[in-house]
Design an enzyme around this catalytic site. Structure first.
Site, mmCIF file in Angstrom:
data_model
loop_
_atom_site.group_PDB
_atom_site.id
_atom_site.type_symbol
_atom_site.label_atom_id
_atom_site.label_comp_id
_atom_site.label_asym_id
_atom_site.label_seq_id
_atom_site.Cartn_x
_atom_site.Cartn_y
_atom_site.Cartn_z
ATOM 1 N N SER A 183 -20.355 88.596 99.126
ATOM 2 C CA SER A 183 -20.139 88.430 97.691
ATOM 3 C C SER A 183 -20.832 87.186 97.146
ATOM 4 C CB SER A 183 -18.642 88.356 97.398
ATOM 5 O OG SER A 183 -17.995 89.550 97.794
ATOM 6 N N CYS A 186 -15.616 90.611 102.642
ATOM 7 C CA CYS A 186 -14.665 91.042 101.623
ATOM 8 C C CYS A 186 -14.738 92.537 101.378
ATOM 9 C CB CYS A 186 -14.902 90.288 100.316
ATOM 10 S SG CYS A 186 -13.772 90.773 99.002
ATOM 11 N N CYS A 227 -11.024 91.922 102.193
ATOM 12 C CA CYS A 227 -10.173 92.086 101.017
ATOM 13 C C CYS A 227 -10.029 93.524 100.550
ATOM 14 C CB CYS A 227 -10.710 91.266 99.843
ATOM 15 S SG CYS A 227 -11.481 89.706 100.266
ATOM 16 N N LYS A 243 -8.495 96.053 103.155
ATOM 17 C CA LYS A 243 -7.122 95.593 103.391
ATOM 18 C C LYS A 243 -6.222 95.956 102.225
ATOM 19 C CE LYS A 243 -6.127 91.566 102.154
ATOM 20 N NZ LYS A 243 -6.227 90.099 101.992
ATOM 21 N N TYR A 269 -2.012 84.246 106.987
ATOM 22 C CA TYR A 269 -1.868 85.321 106.010
ATOM 23 C C TYR A 269 -2.439 86.644 106.518
ATOM 24 C CZ TYR A 269 -6.772 84.712 104.532
ATOM 25 O OH TYR A 269 -8.143 84.641 104.496
ATOM 26 N N ILE A 270 -3.500 86.620 107.320
ATOM 27 C CA ILE A 270 -4.060 87.864 107.839
ATOM 28 C C ILE A 270 -3.064 88.544 108.772
ATOM 29 C CG2 ILE A 270 -5.891 88.849 109.273
ATOM 30 C CD1 ILE A 270 -7.766 86.709 108.176
ATOM 31 N N GLU A 326 -0.087 89.876 106.623
ATOM 32 C CA GLU A 326 -0.472 91.028 105.803
ATOM 33 C C GLU A 326 -0.554 92.288 106.652
ATOM 34 O OE1 GLU A 326 -3.121 88.883 102.282
ATOM 35 O OE2 GLU A 326 -4.105 89.558 104.126
ATOM 36 N N THR A 342 -13.047 84.794 98.636
ATOM 37 C CA THR A 342 -14.195 85.448 98.017
ATOM 38 C C THR A 342 -14.526 84.901 96.624
ATOM 39 O OG1 THR A 342 -13.869 87.468 99.295
ATOM 40 C CG2 THR A 342 -15.119 87.670 97.241
ATOM 41 N N HIS A 354 11.093 90.612 78.168
ATOM 42 C CA HIS A 354 12.296 91.173 78.784
ATOM 43 C C HIS A 354 12.302 92.702 78.673
ATOM 44 C CE1 HIS A 354 16.493 91.182 80.071
ATOM 45 N NE2 HIS A 354 16.735 92.053 79.101
ATOM 46 N N GLU A 392 9.790 87.014 83.641
ATOM 47 C CA GLU A 392 10.426 86.232 82.574
ATOM 48 C C GLU A 392 11.181 85.028 83.140
ATOM 49 O OE1 GLU A 392 14.074 87.867 80.602
ATOM 50 O OE2 GLU A 392 13.611 89.647 81.818
#
Length: 487
Positions: A15, A43, A48, A51, A178-179, A182, A346, A470, A475
Site C-alpha cells: 500500500s 495488507c 488486513c 483477515k 493483536y494478530i 484476532e 497500513t 440515543h 452515546e
C-alpha cells in the site's frame, strides 16, 4: 535527457509503495516499481483485507442464535471453508488487479521481479538487469517469523492461515499480540477449538490494562482456552515416538529470513505440519492439535537487499533506520512502512509515502506525523484506541479516568453476557483527552470518528457539550460526568 533511467524507483508493491509511486508519477516524475510477490503487499494479500473478511465470516455463527432471540425461525448453518476460501482468493485476485490498473493508469512502469540495491542510484533485478534512479524508495514491508526452537517448522504463521487446505478441528495459537488474538476469535467463531498460549501475564501488552482485561474475559466467554504465563516447551509430530525423532528447525537467520519466508506465501501449507502436532507447555499440560499457529512477531524485509553494503543503516531489529523525512543515511535512498518498524499500520505507510512525495517531488519538506494515531484490533468484540493508556498517562501527569462498562442493548436482549467498555483518560491540567479506549462491536468505526476530536485537542468539556445519539452504545462516551478515579 536525464542521467538516470527513472526519477524514482520503488522497491515493494504494498500500500505504501504503490501510493508513493502513483502520487510521485502525478507530479510528472518518471517512476518504476518492482514487486516479486503479489501486488498489494501484506495488507491486501495476506493481512488486513483477508483477515477482516474472515472476521465477517466468523461473526455469523453467533448471529444465528441472536436471530432466534429476536423471533426469527432460523437454524444453525454449517460453515464451508472451501467455499469461503475460494471466494476469498477470487476477491484478492480482483484487488491485486485493481492495484495493477492504478499503477498502469498512473504511468508507473512495473517490474515483476525481486530488486536489490547495487549502489546509491542503481537497483538490480533477479535476471541481472540493472536500472538507475535519482531516488530509490524501499517499501518492502515485513514478514512473520517463527521462534528459534526445535520443530518450529511444524507450525504455520499468519500468512498461511488463508490457504489452509481444510478448516482444522483444533488449533493452538502461540502469542498474545493483536494478530494472535484476532485469529483466536476468528477461528473460534468458525467453529474451531482454539487454545492460546501467551508467555506474558496478560494479552495485548502495551494496550490499556482495563481494555485488554475485558477482551481476555470475552475471549474466554467464547470458549477460547486462553493460558497466560504459558509457552511451548516441546513440540513434535503426534506420531513421533521420541522428541529426538523429529528434525530440528533452523533459525530464521540461518534460513535466509525474508526471501525464503516470502517465497512460501500463498501455497498449500499442509506440509508445514503433516498430521497432528503434539505439544507440551510450561504449565505441564500436553495436547495434540491439528495446527500450531505462531503469532510471535514480525521482522522487516531487509535481508540480502544490499542495503548495508551501500551504507544504509540497519537497526537492531533489522529495520531500515530513517530520519523524520524517511531518508536513510544514503541521501538518495528513502524507506517507508513496516520495513522501518516505526508504526506498522497500513494507513501509516500510506501517509509516510505521501509525506515522502511532498518532501522530494513537491519541494515541501514534510515530516511524518506519528502522534495520536487511531487504531483498531479486530477481536470480538473489537478494540478501538487512540492516545495514551491510563498506565502511561498517569506516569506523565495527574489524570482523571472516566469509564463505564455495560451490557449493550442488542446482545442483552438476546441473553448474551458480553459487555462493552467506554473509557476516557483526561489531563487534570488542561482537560484534554489524552486517551480514548472503546471495547465494543464496531469499535473500529467509533474510534475513527472519536480520533478526529482527540487529534484536534478536544477536552472533556467538549465531549460533555456534545448531545448524545440515543439509543446507541457510543452515546456513553459523551455522558460520563464523574471520574471513577484520579491518579
Amino acid at each position: 535527457m536525464s542521467e538516470f533511467d527513472y526519477d524514482l524507483f520503488v522497491i515493494g508493491g504494498g500500500s505504501g509503495g504503490v501510493r508513493a509511486a502513483r502520487v510521485a508519477a502525478a507530479t510528472g516524475a518518471k517512476v518504476a516499481l518492482a514487486e516479486y510477490n503479489r501486488m498489494g503487499g501484506t495488507c491486501v494479500i495476506r493481512g488486513c483485507v483477508p483477515k477482516k473478511l474472515m472476521v465477517f465470516a466468523s461473526s455469523y455463527r453467533e448471529g444465528f442464535s441472536d436471530a432466534r432471540a429476536y423471533g426469527w425461525d432460523v437454524k444453525d448453518g454449517e460453515f464451508h471453508w472451501d467455499v469461503f476460501r475460494d471466494h476469498l482468493n477470487t476477491e484478492l485476485d480482483r484487488l491485486e488487479q485493481v492495484y495493477r490498473n492504478l499503477l498502469d493508469g498512473s504511468g508507473v512502469e512495473v517490474f515483476d521481479s525481486r530488486a536489490v540495491l547495487k549502489d546509491a542510484h542503481n537497483v538490480q533485478f533477479a535476471n541481472g538487469v540493472t536500472k538507475s534512479a535519482k531516488h530509490i524508495l524501499v517499501a518492502t514491508g515485513g514478514h512473520p517469523v517463527k521462534p528459534d526452537m526445535p520443530n518450529a517448522h511444524l507450525g504455520i504463521v499468519s500468512d498461511d492461515i488463508f490457504n489452509l487446505p481444510e478448516l482444522p478441528r483444533s488449533l493452538l495459537i502461540v502469542g498474545g499480540g493483536y494478530i494472535a488474538c484476532e485469529f483466536a476469535c476468528i477461528m473460534a467463531g468458525l467453529g474451531v477449538k482454539v487454545t492460546q498460549f501467551y508467555r506474558g501475564a496478560q494479552i495485548l501488552r502495551g494496550f490499556d490494562d482495563e481494555a485488554r482485561g475485558l477482551i481476555a474475559e470475552m475471549m474466554r466467554e467464547q470458549g477460547i482456552e486462553l493460558h497466560t504465563g504459558t509457552n511451548i516447551v516441546e513440540m513434535k509430530p503426534a506420531d513421533a515416538q521420541n522428541p529426538e525423532d523429529a528434525v530440528p528447525t533452523q533459525s530464521d537467520a540461518a534460513m535466509g529470513a525474508d526471501v525464503k519466508q516470502m517465497q512460501a506465501l500463498n501455497t498449500d501449507v499442509k506440509g508445514a505440519g503433516e498430521g497432528p502436532i503434539w505439544v507440551k507447555s510450561t504449565n505441564g499440560r500436553e495436547g495434540v492439535f491439528d495446527y500450531v499457529l505462531f503469532a510471535t512477531g514480525r521482522s522487516p524485509n531487509t535481508t540480502d537487499m544490499g542495503l548495508e553494503e551501500i551504507g544504509v543503516e540497519i537497526g537492531r531489529r533489522g529495520e531500515v533506520v530513517v530520519d523524520a523525512y524517511s531518508q536513510t543515511a544514503v541521501p538518495s535512498v528513502y524507506a517507508i512502512g513496516d520495513v522501518t518498524n516505526r508504526v506498522n499500520l497500513t494507513p501509516v505507510a500510506i501517509r509516510e509515502g505521501m509525506a515522502f512525495v511532498e518532501t522530494v517531488f513537491k519541494g515541501n519538506p514534510t515530516p511524518v506525523d506519528h502522534d495520536l494515531i487511531p487504531s483498531a484490533i479486530f477481536t470480538q468484540p473489537e478494540y478501538g484506541t487512540i492516545g495514551m493508556t491510563e498506565e502511561d498517562a498517569r506516569e506523565q501527569e495527574e489524570i482523571e479516568v472516566y469509564c463505564t462498562s455495560f451490557r449493550p442493548m442488542q446482545t442483552a436482549f438476546a441473553g448474551k453476557p458480553g459487555r462493552v467498555l467506554m473509557k476516557l483518560v483526561v489531563s487534570k491540567a488542561n482537560r484534554k483527552i489524552l486517551g480514548c479506549h472503546i471495547v465494543a462491536p464496531n469499535a473500529g468505526e467509533m474510534i475513527q470518528l472519536a480520533g478526529i476530536a482527540v487529534k484536534m485537542g478536544a477536552t472533556k468539556e467538549d465531549f460533555d457539550r456534545t448531545v448524545a445519539v440515543h439509543p446507541t452504545m457510543s452515546e456513553e462516551i459523551v455522558t460520563m460526568r464523574d471520574p471513577i478515579r484520579t491518579a
